[in-house]
Design a protein around this motif. Structure first.
Motif, short mmCIF file in Angstrom:
data_model
loop_
_atom_site.label_atom_id
_atom_site.label_comp_id
_atom_site.label_asym_id
_atom_site.label_seq_id
_atom_site.Cartn_x
_atom_site.Cartn_y
_atom_site.Cartn_z
N UNK A 197 0.85 -1.30 0.03
CA UNK A 197 -0.31 0.02 -0.08
C UNK A 197 1.10 1.03 0.19
N UNK A 198 1.50 1.50 0.61
CA UNK A 198 3.04 2.30 0.73
C UNK A 198 2.36 3.77 1.29
N UNK A 199 1.35 3.67 2.28
CA UNK A 199 0.22 4.92 3.34
C UNK A 199 1.00 4.75 4.25
N UNK A 200 0.86 6.45 4.64
CA UNK A 200 0.52 6.54 6.44
C UNK A 200 -0.74 6.18 6.41
N UNK A 201 -1.06 6.08 7.26
CA UNK A 201 -2.24 5.72 8.23
C UNK A 201 -2.67 6.84 9.70
N UNK A 202 -4.26 6.71 9.60
CA UNK A 202 -4.31 7.55 11.08
C UNK A 202 -6.03 6.54 11.52
#
Length: 368
Positions: free
Chosen positions: A69-74
């Motif tokens: 996915x290569x994402x930063x999530x919250x």
């Protein structure tokens, strides 16, 4: 029971903390499907392959996806996953992407995120590993900046600005207790490096650049290292460093190095309840301190979380069914299966939160 508790909480902070941890005595799947990975191909609408998690001062949980996915999530107050930085894309370890110079969070294309740490000012630091960089996300401006690394693989820059220094696969970046520096596991250079957040300077704190078994009693900067993967620091400045290829954890204290878990360096599982130097690990990927100063170890290829106690120098398993990957949720963490965990952290109320990477989920429960 957990969902009923969530519905009855009213404060935003209470909602976030309750979301992040289960009721006492329970194991909860916080994010992801309870049954584990639901599809061979990653879904951009879901969280994929979490590799690390961290909490900000308000109790909000952040995490990073690896190459699925290569994402930063919250995690939002209502339990929804909000992707706050990085474009969804699937990559592989060996893929060659040019350094991404985008600054708008939605436009950034990360490549193989490994770690997340949150500063006292709220800035979120991520290890953009295959771009050979450490980057930061500002929640207020929704922008991303480079903290360390030129974007090209190499080794250079010690004593100068970190943004002009070369790294070779920066795997993890953990904050020191004072919050004014990052410890960066520069695995491709067989070094642990320190990046100051005050003046931006970078320096090597362990490793001579050679791959090999560390020498007990040697100066930290003069010893070889076998895959420095992640580090954490205690209040007195002692550093614990996980060695992926070395299947070990070393202690760096007063400038010298000593192996404290798995002195033999052999891959395997064993040693619970006994001397940690005699224990076996298999490809450890992460270390973090609990509230008692003990070292939690993501014993990734053994599919469990171990705990090293510096006072007794013993080791125990606190989560997962050793050597057996799976997704079955048990009555406690010791009876709950996990699959190749890459990160863990102590939540605001003291529970252990685990990035259950190959199950595409995050779980939490009591570690004792």
């Amino acid at each position: 029971m957990f969902s009923r508790m969530i519905r009855h909480l009213t404060g935003v902070l209470g909602l976030v903390i309750a979301l992040a941890v289960p009721c006492r005595g329970e194991v909860a799947v916080l994010v992801g499907d309870p049954a584990g990975r639901v599809g061979k191909e990653p879904n951009p609408g879901r969280m994929n392959e979490p590799f690390a998690v961290a909490f900000d001062a308000q109790g909000r949980m952040y995490g990073v996806e690896y190459t699925r996915g290569n994402r930063l999530f919250r995690v939002a107050a209502d339990g929804a996953v909000e992707f706050v930085a990085g474009r969804f894309h699937v990559s592989k370890h060996g893929d060659a992407f040019p350094p991404d110079e985008a600054t708008a969070a939605a436009d950034v294309r990360f490549h193989g995120l490994h770690d997340v740490a949150i500063g006292r000012d709220g800035h979120v630091f991520v290890a953009d590993t295959f771009h050979h960089r450490i980057r930061s996300f500002d929640p207020a401006t929704r922008s991303v900046a480079v903290v360390a690394g030129t974007g090209q693989a190499g080794f250079s820059g010690d004593g100068g600005p970190a943004v002009a220094a070369a790294f070779r696969q920066a795997y993890c970046s953990s904050l020191v207790p004072a919050g004014d520096a990052l410890l960066v596991a520069d695995i491709g250079n067989q070094r642990l490096r320190r990046v100051s957040l005050r003046d931006g300077a970078v320096a090597t704190v362990a490793g001579n650049g050679a791959a090999g078994k560390p020498v007990d009693g040697a100066a930290a900067i003069a010893t070889p290292l076998a895959g420095p993967r992640a580090a954490c620091m205690t209040a007195d400045g002692t550093i614990y460093l996980a060695l992926r290829e070395g299947n070990a954890v070393v202690e760096i204290k007063a400038g010298t190095v000593r192996t404290v878990v798995n002195a033999a360096g052999k891959a395997g599982y064993g040693g619970d309840g006994g001397p940690a130097r005699d224990a076996l690990l298999a490809g450890p990927k992460y270390v973090v301190l609990d509230r008692m100063g003990r070292v939690l170890i993501a014993d990734t290829e053994n599919h469990c979380i171990r705990r090293y106690d510096p006072k007794s120098e013993t080791i125990t398993t606190v989560a997962g069914v050793p050597t057996k990957a799976g997704a079955a949720v048990g009555a406690d963490l010791r009876s709950t299966q996990i699959a190749r965990p890459h990160g863990c952290v102590i939540a605001p109320d003291g529970r252990l939160v685990i990035a259950d990477s190959d199950n595409d989920r995050i779980i939490a429960g009591e570690a004792d």
